[in-house]
Design a protein around this motif. Structure first.
Motif, PDB file in Angstrom:
ATOM      1  N   THR A   1      23.997  66.604 -64.520  1.00 43.20           N
ATOM      2  CA  THR A   1      22.770  66.577 -65.320  1.00 43.20           C
ATOM      3  C   THR A   1      21.696  67.448 -64.680  1.00 43.20           C
ATOM      4  O   THR A   1      20.820  67.972 -65.369  1.00 43.20           O
ATOM      5  CB  THR A   1      22.240  65.139 -65.459  1.00 43.20           C
TER       6      THR A   1
ATOM      7  N   GLU B   1      25.519  58.877 -79.372  1.00 39.04           N
ATOM      8  CA  GLU B   1      25.901  59.672 -78.202  1.00 39.04           C
ATOM      9  C   GLU B   1      26.958  60.694 -78.626  1.00 39.04           C
ATOM     10  O   GLU B   1      27.881  60.357 -79.363  1.00 39.04           O
ATOM     11  CB  GLU B   1      26.470  58.795 -77.078  1.00 39.04           C
TER      12      GLU B   1
ATOM     13  N   THR C   1      22.519  64.717 -70.496  1.00 38.07           N
ATOM     14  CA  THR C   1      21.831  63.472 -70.133  1.00 38.07           C
ATOM     15  C   THR C   1      22.811  62.357 -69.808  1.00 38.07           C
ATOM     16  O   THR C   1      22.398  61.300 -69.326  1.00 38.07           O
ATOM     17  CB  THR C   1      20.900  63.013 -71.275  1.00 38.07           C
ATOM     18  N   LEU C   2      24.102  62.605 -70.073  1.00 41.28           N
ATOM     19  CA  LEU C   2      25.127  61.587 -69.845  1.00 41.28           C
ATOM     20  C   LEU C   2      26.311  62.206 -69.092  1.00 41.28           C
ATOM     21  O   LEU C   2      26.675  63.362 -69.339  1.00 41.28           O
ATOM     22  CB  LEU C   2      25.639  61.023 -71.165  1.00 41.28           C
TER      23      LEU C   2
ATOM     24  N   TRP D   1      29.670  63.435 -76.995  1.00 40.62           N
ATOM     25  CA  TRP D   1      30.342  63.751 -75.734  1.00 40.62           C
ATOM     26  C   TRP D   1      31.267  64.963 -75.898  1.00 40.62           C
ATOM     27  O   TRP D   1      31.876  65.158 -76.948  1.00 40.62           O
ATOM     28  CB  TRP D   1      31.192  62.557 -75.270  1.00 40.62           C
TER      29      TRP D   1
ATOM     30  N   SER E   1      22.344  61.908 -75.343  1.00 36.02           N
ATOM     31  CA  SER E   1      21.875  60.814 -76.206  1.00 36.02           C
ATOM     32  C   SER E   1      21.148  61.454 -77.382  1.00 36.02           C
ATOM     33  O   SER E   1      20.283  62.323 -77.185  1.00 36.02           O
ATOM     34  CB  SER E   1      20.918  59.888 -75.445  1.00 36.02           C
TER      35      SER E   1
END
Length: 362
Positions: free
Chosen positions: A19, A187, A31-32, A189, A71
């Motif tokens: 991140t 979310e 952010t993830l 991914w 997110s």
């Protein structure tokens, strides 16, 4: 409404994508994160679709996920969302899930995109049922996959597959009606997004939007000195040019045409349209004037005198000069000039042993 993209261009090849190091020139920072022991998610200089970097994901015998995400959709909207990724099936080992939509906290799948080593792309709903599959895509080619997903248990979805940056899809699912997406995606991914073992893949130019389809990625811009490779420059002169010391030459208008391609160090290529420059007026260069000139005609009417001997009346004389001149001393060309003032005429007559000369002043 928002759009998020990441090109991976800001990373160092071999470094783990985090991140903290994924923003800047790469785009929107992740952010993830979520990694399984023994897996890796790194910047790679091998196989990017654009620029010099992409994401490389590997997983060994220990099953799990290796992924990076954002997110999104804080308003929990059920309207359509779009995603994009570039993938070469030649980089894929095993059956991978390079993109996945989840609820908050990744407790429930909304949808999943799957790509196999055989080059088959498929979209799966929230219960992992396939709702559309492509025909096999060829390895060694970058394919852009764009997906539209909904946010309810009965929404419209769609998948487009393009060859690279093409604007016409090679494959198009058409509208897929009444797809169960389970609810809004919160979310998004990328990587190996579900549990798997012994897989590998590379992704590039990933993105998400709740506004519109993302379309082709653009090549990165490289800053620095511009080195240009250009065709010959042609010049036609017009106006007055004077070289220091003497020569005055009347020239036709100056125009220059420039066309060709310029390349900035790194990758970016710039195509230049035709350009023209017009110069009218006087140009003065200190020193010697060397000019490629068109044919020049000079007319002399009047009298010419040969020093010491003969002055004779002449008929109009025409002299043509063409080619390249380089003048350093005094010289002047005049056209249609009349000579007035003093006139001398001399005649020399020689017959036998006698000679006579006569000078007339007017």
């Amino acid at each position: 409404m928002a759009t998020l993209t990441n090109s991976f261009e800001g990373g160092t090849a071999g470094d783990t994508i985090t991140t903290g190091n994924s923003g800047g020139s790469s785009g929107d920072a992740w952010t993830l994160t979520g990694d399984t022991a023994g897996g890796s998610c790194t910047y790679s200089a091998t196989g990017p679709s654009h620029g010099s970097r992409c994401m490389a994901v590997t997983l060994g015998a220990t099953g799990g996920a290796v992924r990076r995400g954002w997110s999104v959709n804080a308003a929990d909207s059920t309207t359509s969302q779009w995603l994009r990724l570039y993938v070469d099936p030649g980089s894929v080992s095993g059956t991978t899930s390079p993109a996945r939509g989840m609820n908050v906290g990744s407790g429930a799948q909304r949808w999943r995109l799957q790509v196999t080593a055989a080059g088959v792309v498929s979209l799966h709903n929230n219960t992992n049922g396939a709702v559309w599959s492509s025909t096999a895509l060829s390895a060694g080619q970058q394919w852009r996959v764009e997906v539209m997903v909904g946010g309810t248990t009965s929404s419209t979805g769609r998948v487009w597959v393009y060859a690279g940056d093409a604007t016409t899809p090679s494959q198009d699912s058409g509208d897929l009606s009444a797809v169960n997406f389970g609810g809004p995606t919160r979310e998004i991914w990328y990587g190996q997004t579900n549990s798997a073992a012994n897989i590998a893949l590379r992704l590039d130019e990933v993105g998400w939007s709740d506004t519109a389809p993302l379309g082709p990625a653009t090549s990165p811009t490289t800053s620095g000195a511009l080195a240009a490779s250009l065709p010959p420059l042609s010049v036609a002169a017009a106006g007055s040019a004077r070289s220091s010391g003497a020569t005055t030459v009347l020239l036709p208008g100056l125009s220059a045409a420039l066309t060709g391609a310029a390349r900035a160090p790194g990758a970016a290529s710039v195509s230049l349209p035709a350009a023209s420059v017009a110069l009218v007026g006087g140009a003065s260069s200190a020193g010697v004037l060397a000019a490629g000139l068109p044919a020049v005609s000079v007319w002399a009417v009047g009298s010419a005198r040969a020093a010491g001997l003969v002055a004779a009346d002449l008929l109009p004389m025409v002299a043509a000069i063409a080619g390249r001149s380089a003048d350093t001393g005094p010289a002047k060309a005049q056209s249609a000039s009349d000579v007035a003032g003093r006139r001398r005429s001399a005649a020399v007559v020689s017959a036998g042993h006698a000679s006579r000369s006569e000078v007339t002043r007017g």
